[in-house]
Design a protein around this motif. Sequence first.
Motif, short mmCIF file in Angstrom:
data_model
loop_
_atom_site.label_atom_id
_atom_site.label_comp_id
_atom_site.label_asym_id
_atom_site.label_seq_id
_atom_site.Cartn_x
_atom_site.Cartn_y
_atom_site.Cartn_z
N UNK A 61 -0.74 -4.39 7.59
CA UNK A 61 -1.09 -3.47 6.56
C UNK A 61 -0.71 -2.11 6.79
N UNK A 62 -0.10 -1.41 6.07
CA UNK A 62 0.37 0.11 6.33
C UNK A 62 -0.29 1.09 5.09
N UNK A 63 -0.69 2.18 5.49
CA UNK A 63 -1.16 3.28 4.66
C UNK A 63 -0.83 4.63 4.91
N UNK A 64 0.14 5.30 4.26
CA UNK A 64 0.43 6.38 4.65
C UNK A 64 1.19 7.13 3.44
N UNK A 65 0.98 8.37 3.04
CA UNK A 65 1.37 8.76 1.90
C UNK A 65 3.14 9.06 2.08
#
Length: 339
Positions: free
Chosen positions: A63-67
């Motif tokens: 999973x990835x999260x970065x604006x």
Amino acid sequence: MYIYYSTFVSGFENAVKDFLIKSLDKTKIVLLLDGLVVYTTTTDVNKVKELRFVNNTFILIKEFSDKNLSLDLMLNELVNNAKLNIPVLSVRQKTFRIITSKENQLSAVDNTLLIKLEEKIKYFTKYRTNRKKPDIEFWILLRSEGRGFFGMRITHNHDSAKSLQQGELRPEVTNILCQLSDMNKTDVFLDPFVGSGAIPIERVKINKYTRVIATDNDKKLVNYLQTNVQRMNLKIEVYNGDALVLPSIANNSIDKIVTDPPWGIFNKKSESELNIFYTQMLQSFFRVLKPGGVAVVLLGQRELFLDLLKDFTDKFILEQNFSVLISGKKAGVYKIIKK
Ligand SMILES: C[S@@+](CC[C@H](N)C(=O)[O-])C[C@H]1O[C@@H](n2cnc3c(N)ncnc32)[C@H](O)[C@@H]1O
């Protein structure tokens, strides 16, 4: 235990969350986004992949999260840093491809990186690539809020758009509509705007019932559905009739109505015509429903229908309503209960 994520019709978040908890064992909802849910369950993967109220289900690998996230950034991370724990569900599965999707559209990526990721997957799994007709698909999915998911798809494209008739609802929509009606084996069930029959066909497939009745004022559609129902050996009573009158249905005889009336977009009905149409429809539903009976209605009109329901507060309680996107069109789903 795997972590899963499933995509579903945008707007049905709370319904899908409830159905997951009801359908699977020890479900934990990890993340609920617009049209996507991440969860764990102790239920076997073979049962998880049969869920009919979601579009697609994946086993989460990373999973990835970065604006500032992009597909290439995800690919780069997967190629260079990520440890890939790839589940093996069947020894018969030998070939794979990688699909890259940004905001629900297939999207091209750096081909060199893609090939490197293919090589990495091949190395760990001994699978071969087959970009045309693989046994397995790995999806890199990027969403608008800067979240990304890399996973292995466990559902097949069960009913692709090609096999649906014009205007026919997709099974994941009809399934949610039927489930919202609180199905019961004693149900006398009615779809008075039945069209192709997608709603009653789903209803008889997923739960017991006492009677399922389907009507439409288009004789051709009724004939077609009668033939289909016979061919499929389904216990659905199909009649020709006007839903605004329902002449063959007795007062207070129906437990559940689940239906998709004309939306008024394609046949260009004016707002006042639609007002009259939906008013007569609600009067007719009120007559045939038993007290406490439920109607679940899918409509392309939101404000108009909510306004109209204000004239029916002595007859119906609006229990739930959802703003959803059906084939890219804004729609509303209303669950009303006869007082
Ligand atoms: C939106 S379509 C339903 C599509 C259906 N849910 C499906 O998946 O195929 C609306 C249906 O209502 C029917 N219809 C329109 N006016 C009607 C009326 N007054 N009484 C009964 N059926 C009507 C149309 O013939 C059409 O089949």
